[in-house]
Design an enzyme around this catalytic site. Sequence first.
Site, PDB file in Angstrom:
ATOM      1  N   GLY A   1     -20.348   6.393   6.080  1.00 13.23           N
ATOM      2  CA  GLY A   1     -19.280   7.283   6.502  1.00 13.23           C
ATOM      3  C   GLY A   1     -18.996   8.310   5.426  1.00 13.23           C
TER       4      GLY A   1
ATOM      5  CD  GLN B   1     -15.883  10.241   0.949  1.00 12.34           C
ATOM      6  OE1 GLN B   1     -16.131  10.096   2.133  1.00 12.34           O
ATOM      7  NE2 GLN B   1     -16.309   9.390   0.021  1.00 12.34           N
TER       8      GLN B   1
ATOM      9  CB  CYS C   1     -15.720   4.271  -1.574  1.00 11.42           C
ATOM     10  SG  CYS C   1     -15.198   5.962  -1.246  1.00 11.42           S
ATOM     11  CG  LEU C   2     -20.930   7.420   0.120  1.00 15.68           C
ATOM     12  CD1 LEU C   2     -21.302   8.507   1.118  1.00 15.68           C
ATOM     13  CD2 LEU C   2     -22.176   6.817  -0.510  1.00 15.68           C
TER      14      LEU C   2
ATOM     15  CG  HIS D   1     -13.620   3.507   3.804  1.00 18.51           C
ATOM     16  ND1 HIS D   1     -13.743   2.614   2.764  1.00 18.51           N
ATOM     17  CD2 HIS D   1     -13.998   4.707   3.297  1.00 18.51           C
ATOM     18  CE1 HIS D   1     -14.186   3.255   1.685  1.00 18.51           C
ATOM     19  NE2 HIS D   1     -14.349   4.533   1.987  1.00 18.51           N
ATOM     20  CD  GLU D   2     -15.544   7.327   5.918  1.00 17.77           C
ATOM     21  OE1 GLU D   2     -15.243   8.356   5.295  1.00 17.77           O
ATOM     22  OE2 GLU D   2     -16.154   6.376   5.388  1.00 17.77           O
TER      23      GLU D   2
ATOM     24  CG  HIS E   1     -12.145   8.806   2.246  1.00 11.26           C
ATOM     25  ND1 HIS E   1     -12.017   8.903   0.887  1.00 11.26           N
ATOM     26  CD2 HIS E   1     -13.171   7.944   2.451  1.00 11.26           C
ATOM     27  CE1 HIS E   1     -12.928   8.133   0.300  1.00 11.26           C
ATOM     28  NE2 HIS E   1     -13.636   7.531   1.228  1.00 11.26           N
TER      29      HIS E   1
HETATM   30 NI    NI Z   1     -15.183   6.160   1.002  1.00 14.09          NI
END
Ligand code: NI
Length: 166
Positions: free
Chosen positions: A46, A51, A90-91, A132-133, A136
């Site tokens: 995701g 991000q 998480c990225l 999660h997204e 963000h």
């Molecule tokens: Ni994330």
Amino acid sequence: MAIFPIRKFGDPVLRLETKPVIEIDDVVRTLVADMIETMYDAPGVGLAANQIGITKRIAVFDAHDELGARVMINPEILEIAGEIEFEEGCLSVPGHYWEITRPGFARVRALDLEGKEVEYVGEGLLGRVLQHEIEHLDGRLLLDAMPKRMRKRALKELRDEELGLT
Ligand code: NI
């Protein structure tokens, strides 16, 4: 299409609440294509627009099902339920995974690329990635989904890493 650098923990853009999309035009369509490419390149399941430094309420995800990459524009959580403990990363916090307890089920309303209202309903990986997204897009990170003591330990871990102690 283009691959964007992913903003990392500590970047203030990750703490900004994103703005709803008013019109789904070519700029938005190009952005979504780039976000999907960036997500797969990472690789991740995701990616939220902030991000990659863009404060629009758009996220993409691929919950490893037959539907592949999907987009949510202006998503809102309608319902969450249950409880599941799952290793989550998480990225924007690369290389770290934590056992996070959160609701397992999520139902989300969003717009797709045609501006049509869609509902995403799921549990397991899908339920988690939806939550999660959207976090963000609200300027929150997975550290905020942790209980206080766990968050303290995680922050120390990240601080130590930044100082080169690990
Ligand atoms: Ni994330």
